[in-house]
Scaffold this active site. Structure first.
Site, mmCIF file in Angstrom:
data_model
loop_
_atom_site.group_PDB
_atom_site.id
_atom_site.type_symbol
_atom_site.label_atom_id
_atom_site.label_comp_id
_atom_site.label_asym_id
_atom_site.label_seq_id
_atom_site.Cartn_x
_atom_site.Cartn_y
_atom_site.Cartn_z
ATOM 1 N N TYR A 64 0.857 28.211 9.794
ATOM 2 C CA TYR A 64 -0.592 27.944 9.680
ATOM 3 C C TYR A 64 -1.411 28.909 10.549
ATOM 4 O O TYR A 64 -2.164 29.744 10.026
ATOM 5 C CB TYR A 64 -0.836 26.480 10.069
ATOM 6 C CG TYR A 64 -2.278 26.043 10.145
ATOM 7 C CD1 TYR A 64 -3.232 26.513 9.250
ATOM 8 C CD2 TYR A 64 -2.680 25.122 11.118
ATOM 9 C CE1 TYR A 64 -4.547 26.079 9.318
ATOM 10 C CE2 TYR A 64 -3.986 24.676 11.192
ATOM 11 C CZ TYR A 64 -4.922 25.170 10.300
ATOM 12 O OH TYR A 64 -6.212 24.737 10.380
ATOM 13 N N ASN A 97 11.490 32.192 9.841
ATOM 14 C CA ASN A 97 12.695 31.638 9.202
ATOM 15 C C ASN A 97 12.347 30.768 7.997
ATOM 16 O O ASN A 97 13.249 30.241 7.329
ATOM 17 C CB ASN A 97 13.557 30.871 10.214
ATOM 18 C CG ASN A 97 12.846 29.655 10.779
ATOM 19 O OD1 ASN A 97 11.785 29.267 10.308
ATOM 20 N ND2 ASN A 97 13.443 29.041 11.785
ATOM 21 N N ALA A 99 6.185 30.500 16.423
ATOM 22 C CA ALA A 99 7.217 29.683 15.772
ATOM 23 C C ALA A 99 7.631 28.524 16.666
ATOM 24 O O ALA A 99 8.151 28.744 17.753
ATOM 25 C CB ALA A 99 8.431 30.557 15.458
ATOM 26 N N ASN A 136 15.007 24.473 19.766
ATOM 27 C CA ASN A 136 14.155 25.348 18.961
ATOM 28 C C ASN A 136 12.999 25.935 19.764
ATOM 29 O O ASN A 136 12.693 27.121 19.656
ATOM 30 C CB ASN A 136 13.596 24.583 17.762
ATOM 31 C CG ASN A 136 12.827 25.512 16.829
ATOM 32 O OD1 ASN A 136 13.433 26.298 16.110
ATOM 33 N ND2 ASN A 136 11.500 25.454 16.881
ATOM 34 N N TYR A 189 7.751 17.542 23.221
ATOM 35 C CA TYR A 189 7.070 18.712 22.666
ATOM 36 C C TYR A 189 6.273 19.444 23.751
ATOM 37 O O TYR A 189 6.433 20.645 23.968
ATOM 38 C CB TYR A 189 6.140 18.274 21.515
ATOM 39 C CG TYR A 189 5.192 19.358 21.079
ATOM 40 C CD1 TYR A 189 5.674 20.542 20.550
ATOM 41 C CD2 TYR A 189 3.810 19.208 21.228
ATOM 42 C CE1 TYR A 189 4.807 21.557 20.172
ATOM 43 C CE2 TYR A 189 2.937 20.205 20.849
ATOM 44 C CZ TYR A 189 3.438 21.376 20.324
ATOM 45 O OH TYR A 189 2.578 22.373 19.960
ATOM 46 N N ASN A 245 -7.027 21.192 19.022
ATOM 47 C CA ASN A 245 -6.641 20.837 17.650
ATOM 48 C C ASN A 245 -7.065 21.909 16.652
ATOM 49 O O ASN A 245 -8.254 22.018 16.327
ATOM 50 C CB ASN A 245 -7.260 19.488 17.276
ATOM 51 C CG ASN A 245 -6.534 18.339 17.939
ATOM 52 O OD1 ASN A 245 -6.435 18.298 19.171
ATOM 53 N ND2 ASN A 245 -5.999 17.438 17.164
ATOM 54 N N ARG A 287 -10.922 14.318 20.105
ATOM 55 C CA ARG A 287 -10.148 15.561 20.140
ATOM 56 C C ARG A 287 -11.112 16.738 20.016
ATOM 57 O O ARG A 287 -12.213 16.606 19.482
ATOM 58 C CB ARG A 287 -9.152 15.624 18.971
ATOM 59 C CG ARG A 287 -8.009 14.627 19.059
ATOM 60 C CD ARG A 287 -7.017 15.000 20.134
ATOM 61 N NE ARG A 287 -5.907 14.058 20.227
ATOM 62 C CZ ARG A 287 -5.934 12.933 20.929
ATOM 63 N NH1 ARG A 287 -7.026 12.587 21.605
ATOM 64 N NH2 ARG A 287 -4.885 12.140 20.969
ATOM 65 N N ASP A 297 -0.270 9.469 22.116
ATOM 66 C CA ASP A 297 -1.635 9.955 21.875
ATOM 67 C C ASP A 297 -2.548 9.642 23.064
ATOM 68 O O ASP A 297 -2.879 8.483 23.296
ATOM 69 C CB ASP A 297 -2.235 9.263 20.637
ATOM 70 C CG ASP A 297 -2.069 10.074 19.375
ATOM 71 O OD1 ASP A 297 -1.643 11.240 19.468
ATOM 72 O OD2 ASP A 297 -2.375 9.537 18.291
#
Ligand code: UDP
Length: 300
Positions: free
Chosen positions: A20, A41, A82, A100, A149, A178, A229, A293
């Site tokens: 994106y 990938n 990525a 990852n 994350y 965001n 946000r 959140d």
């Protein structure tokens, strides 16, 4: 960001360039006279998000092939988009995220050091701050992520600090708030599978692609009870990447920036905006809070 303002053209390896934010950035790099080369990938990226003339490598950042690409394409700078970025999934499957987002990025950085490619732009996140002590969030706000994350991104920020000191690598770490929106010509935009983000889900509900939107928490300590946000346009995020390219020429440069608008919007305000623009109702139901959140996130 006309091409004339950026005199030095760089060969930029855009890792995750079919995703994106990466795909929007590739367009701006090309438009400002740089030469983007994409490595993706295609786990989440879309080949169709790139024009056919953009050099493309279907590879993983942990592959040995990366060193060949860095050398053969004479790469000056790497932009790294990525990553896996689902907060909830990171709580359920932390190993997937550590391997990852953290380990694979270390492979990429090692390849860069071996090939003496010493400019790096890293996609970090406001999730590194956790539940903020003060809003708006400044760059020097303490970072205490509340999910894997955010932690994996902070781990890379910290590794970059040490690698930069030891090797002279220059880097910018951008904490995105965001990301929102699409290119003005409408040819590329947000296209996640599964989609979990508010704006595309609200639009889908408005046009009848989904039965309704769930508002994930209506009892937050905010003016209307829904989360606040800082929604920043994907082309504005991309512009920061272009601007920073010529700020990484001094060895050992370390730049940390929060990328947002400084203006928070609630979930209900986003729904109202979708209704105003589309002229259609967004059917909605009140749902429960989503784990991880924070009530309010906004960049200084
Ligand atoms: N949100 C919501 N319903 C949804 C998806 C998201 O109410 O179906 C809320 C979510 O709780 C958060 C805001 O919308 O407060 C933005 O969430 P999104 O997933 O778009 O981005 P995030 O803030 O997680 O990066």
């Amino acid at each position: 960001y006309e091409a004339s303002r950026y005199k030095v053209s760089m060969n930029v390896l855009v890792v995750g360039g079919a995703g994106y934010i990466g795909s929007h950035c590739v367009r701006q790099l090309a438009a400002t006279g740089h030469r983007p080369i994409v490595l993706d990938n295609l786990v989440f990226g879309h080949r169709g998000a790139l024009l056919s003339e953009i050099p493309f490598y279907h590879a993983d950042i942990a592959d040995d092939e990366v060193e060949l690409i860095l050398k053969n394409e004479k790469i000056d700078l790497v932009m790294h988009f990525a990553a896996f970025a689902y907060v909830g999934e990171s709580v359920e499957d932390p190993l997937k995220y550590y391997f990852n987002n953290s380990v694979a990025t270390l492979h990429l950085l090692r390849s860069m050091v071996r090939c003496k490619v010493m400019r790096f732009v890293f996609s970090s996140t406001c999730a590194t701050f956790g539940i903020p002590e003060t809003v708006p969030i400044s760059e020097d706000h303490p970072q205490h992520p509340i999910n894997p994350y955010g932690q994996t991104k902070l781990d890379v920020e910290n590794a970059l600090n040490h690698i930069s000191r030891a090797t002279g690598m220059s880097f910018a770490a951008f904490r995105y708030f965001n990301a929102a929106g699409a290119s003005e010509d409408g040819t590329i935009g947000e296209d996640h599978d599964p989609e979990t983000h508010l704006i595309p889900l609200a639009i889908d509900a408005a046009v009848g692609k989904r039965p309704h939107l769930s508002i994930l928490g209506t009892d937050y300590p905010t003016p209307d009870g829904t989360c606040l946000r800082d929604y920043v346009h994907v082309d504005d995020l991309s512009r920061a990447h272009i601007v920073v390219c010529d700020k990484l020429n001094t060895p050992g440069t370390q730049l940390f920036y929060n990328l947002g608008t400084g203006r928070p919007h609630s979930v209900l305000e986003i729904i109202n905006a979708v209704e105003t623009v589309s002229g259609k109702k967004v059917p909605r139901v009140a749902g429960v809070r989503r784990a991880g959140d924070p009530p309010s996130l906004c960049a200084d």
